[in-house]
Design a protein around this motif. Structure first.
Motif, PDB file in Angstrom:
ATOM      1  N   GLN A  10     -40.692  48.133   4.069  1.00 54.15           N
ATOM      2  CA  GLN A  10     -40.700  48.976   5.272  1.00 54.15           C
ATOM      3  C   GLN A  10     -39.637  50.072   5.168  1.00 54.15           C
ATOM      4  N   ALA A  11     -38.487  49.751   4.601  1.00 50.94           N
ATOM      5  CA  ALA A  11     -37.434  50.755   4.415  1.00 50.94           C
ATOM      6  C   ALA A  11     -37.875  51.813   3.407  1.00 50.94           C
ATOM      7  N   VAL A  12     -38.572  51.392   2.358  1.00 53.80           N
ATOM      8  CA  VAL A  12     -39.094  52.337   1.363  1.00 53.80           C
ATOM      9  C   VAL A  12     -40.098  53.281   2.026  1.00 53.80           C
ATOM     10  N   LEU A  13     -41.000  52.722   2.823  1.00 51.91           N
ATOM     11  CA  LEU A  13     -41.974  53.572   3.522  1.00 51.91           C
ATOM     12  C   LEU A  13     -41.274  54.575   4.438  1.00 51.91           C
ATOM     13  N   ALA A  14     -40.228  54.124   5.129  1.00 49.37           N
ATOM     14  CA  ALA A  14     -39.496  55.008   6.040  1.00 49.37           C
ATOM     15  C   ALA A  14     -38.745  56.093   5.287  1.00 49.37           C
ATOM     16  N   ALA A  15     -38.308  55.819   4.068  1.00 51.12           N
ATOM     17  CA  ALA A  15     -37.486  56.770   3.311  1.00 51.12           C
ATOM     18  C   ALA A  15     -38.301  57.723   2.444  1.00 51.12           C
ATOM     19  N   ARG A  16     -39.568  57.457   2.240  1.00 51.59           N
ATOM     20  CA  ARG A  16     -40.339  58.258   1.276  1.00 51.59           C
ATOM     21  C   ARG A  16     -40.419  59.735   1.627  1.00 51.59           C
ATOM     22  N   ASP A  17     -40.336  60.064   2.910  1.00 49.03           N
ATOM     23  CA  ASP A  17     -40.444  61.469   3.314  1.00 49.03           C
ATOM     24  C   ASP A  17     -39.097  62.108   3.661  1.00 49.03           C
ATOM     25  N   LEU A  18     -38.012  61.418   3.332  1.00 45.34           N
ATOM     26  CA  LEU A  18     -36.684  61.987   3.573  1.00 45.34           C
ATOM     27  C   LEU A  18     -36.399  63.091   2.555  1.00 45.34           C
ATOM     28  N   ASP A  19     -35.250  63.706   2.693  1.00 45.65           N
ATOM     29  CA  ASP A  19     -34.831  64.761   1.774  1.00 45.65           C
ATOM     30  C   ASP A  19     -34.511  64.162   0.409  1.00 45.65           C
ATOM     31  N   PRO A  20     -35.214  64.586  -0.646  1.00 45.46           N
ATOM     32  CA  PRO A  20     -34.948  64.054  -1.992  1.00 45.46           C
ATOM     33  C   PRO A  20     -33.516  64.304  -2.472  1.00 45.46           C
ATOM     34  N   ALA A  21     -32.832  65.277  -1.875  1.00 41.88           N
ATOM     35  CA  ALA A  21     -31.454  65.555  -2.268  1.00 41.88           C
ATOM     36  C   ALA A  21     -30.511  64.429  -1.826  1.00 41.88           C
ATOM     37  N   THR A  22     -30.916  63.682  -0.809  1.00 46.04           N
ATOM     38  CA  THR A  22     -30.043  62.625  -0.289  1.00 46.04           C
ATOM     39  C   THR A  22     -30.654  61.230  -0.385  1.00 46.04           C
ATOM     40  N   SER A  23     -31.919  61.131  -0.777  1.00 46.48           N
ATOM     41  CA  SER A  23     -32.586  59.833  -0.812  1.00 46.48           C
ATOM     42  C   SER A  23     -33.195  59.564  -2.189  1.00 46.48           C
ATOM     43  N   ARG A  24     -32.720  58.506  -2.826  1.00 46.13           N
ATOM     44  CA  ARG A  24     -33.262  58.106  -4.129  1.00 46.13           C
ATOM     45  C   ARG A  24     -34.749  57.763  -4.003  1.00 46.13           C
ATOM     46  N   THR A  25     -35.097  57.089  -2.917  1.00 40.42           N
ATOM     47  CA  THR A  25     -36.499  56.715  -2.696  1.00 40.42           C
ATOM     48  C   THR A  25     -37.372  57.959  -2.590  1.00 40.42           C
ATOM     49  N   ALA A  26     -36.931  58.933  -1.817  1.00 41.20           N
ATOM     50  CA  ALA A  26     -37.704  60.176  -1.677  1.00 41.20           C
ATOM     51  C   ALA A  26     -37.829  60.890  -3.021  1.00 41.20           C
ATOM     52  N   ARG A  27     -36.766  60.859  -3.831  1.00 46.41           N
ATOM     53  CA  ARG A  27     -36.824  61.469  -5.170  1.00 46.41           C
ATOM     54  C   ARG A  27     -37.877  60.790  -6.037  1.00 46.41           C
ATOM     55  N   LEU A  28     -37.934  59.462  -5.972  1.00 48.25           N
ATOM     56  CA  LEU A  28     -38.937  58.736  -6.748  1.00 48.25           C
ATOM     57  C   LEU A  28     -40.351  59.109  -6.292  1.00 48.25           C
ATOM     58  N   PHE A  29     -40.554  59.185  -4.992  1.00 48.99           N
ATOM     59  CA  PHE A  29     -41.877  59.582  -4.490  1.00 48.99           C
ATOM     60  C   PHE A  29     -42.209  61.005  -4.909  1.00 48.99           C
ATOM     61  N   ARG A  30     -41.224  61.887  -4.852  1.00 45.06           N
ATOM     62  CA  ARG A  30     -41.439  63.280  -5.255  1.00 45.06           C
ATOM     63  C   ARG A  30     -41.799  63.348  -6.738  1.00 45.06           C
ATOM     64  N   GLY A  31     -41.225  62.455  -7.545  1.00 40.40           N
ATOM     65  CA  GLY A  31     -41.480  62.440  -8.990  1.00 40.40           C
ATOM     66  C   GLY A  31     -42.850  61.896  -9.360  1.00 40.40           C
ATOM     67  N   GLY A  32     -43.498  61.212  -8.442  1.00 39.54           N
ATOM     68  CA  GLY A  32     -44.833  60.685  -8.704  1.00 39.54           C
ATOM     69  C   GLY A  32     -44.827  59.316  -9.355  1.00 39.54           C
ATOM     70  N   SER A  33     -46.026  58.793  -9.541  1.00 40.90           N
ATOM     71  CA  SER A  33     -46.161  57.424 -10.049  1.00 40.90           C
ATOM     72  C   SER A  33     -45.637  57.285 -11.481  1.00 40.90           C
ATOM     73  N   GLY A  34     -45.712  58.338 -12.275  1.00 39.61           N
ATOM     74  CA  GLY A  34     -45.175  58.271 -13.637  1.00 39.61           C
ATOM     75  C   GLY A  34     -43.677  58.039 -13.633  1.00 39.61           C
ATOM     76  N   LYS A  35     -42.962  58.759 -12.782  1.00 39.59           N
ATOM     77  CA  LYS A  35     -41.512  58.595 -12.651  1.00 39.59           C
ATOM     78  C   LYS A  35     -41.182  57.192 -12.137  1.00 39.59           C
ATOM     79  N   MET A  36     -41.969  56.744 -11.148  1.00 41.23           N
ATOM     80  CA  MET A  36     -41.751  55.405 -10.592  1.00 41.23           C
ATOM     81  C   MET A  36     -41.957  54.338 -11.663  1.00 41.23           C
ATOM     82  N   ALA A  37     -43.010  54.477 -12.434  1.00 39.16           N
ATOM     83  CA  ALA A  37     -43.310  53.499 -13.488  1.00 39.16           C
ATOM     84  C   ALA A  37     -42.213  53.497 -14.545  1.00 39.16           C
TER      85      ALA A  37
END
Length: 133
Positions: A10-37
């Motif tokens: 639930q915290a990951v879902l809440a953070a996915r749309d935050l500013d990637p400059a301040t959120s590691r989770t948002a950065r991972l989502f911005r990077g796409g599934s390849g970055k996540m994998a």
């Protein structure tokens, strides 16, 4: 633990749309599934290395990172923790809690002497065949 993973999810879902400059989770989502994998694989390798080196505390820390990155990948793929728990429950029903061999293949009376045939690991066989060429 399931509750902890659900809270993390639930915290990951809440953070996915935050500013990637301040959120590691948002950065991972911005990077796409390849970055996540890639991050998930890196964490898995770190767990393995620490386990081989016998560093229990590092295994604990890196395992927490691994679960975090797995949860991010699940969220990206539309997989909920309950989906995974349901699959684990299904497998337990079919195979037992720590087994991959179907119960129907086991003779309960002979379970102590049973030596199941291992399934081939295709990737390793393919790699070995290529090396022989």
């Amino acid at each position: 633990m399931a509750d902890s993973v659900e809270r993390l999810y639930q915290a990951v879902l809440a953070a996915r749309d935050l500013d990637p400059a301040t959120s590691r989770t948002a950065r991972l989502f911005r990077g796409g599934s390849g970055k996540m994998a890639k991050k998930l694989a890196e964490e898995a390798i770190e767990v393995v290395i620490d386990a081989v080196n016998g560093d229990r505390d590092a295994v604990v820390r890196e395992s927490a990172d691994l679960i975090y990155n797995l949860t991010v990948l699940w969220a990206s793929a539309g997989v909920r923790p309950d989906d995974v728990w349901a699959e684990m429950s299904r497998r337990e029903t079919l195979f037992g809690i720590a087994e991959k061999v179907p119960k129907s293949a086991l003779k309960i009376a002979d379970a102590a002497t049973l030596h199941p045939v291992r399934r081939p690991i295709t990737a390793l066989e393919t790699h070995a065949a290529r090396k022989r060429r």
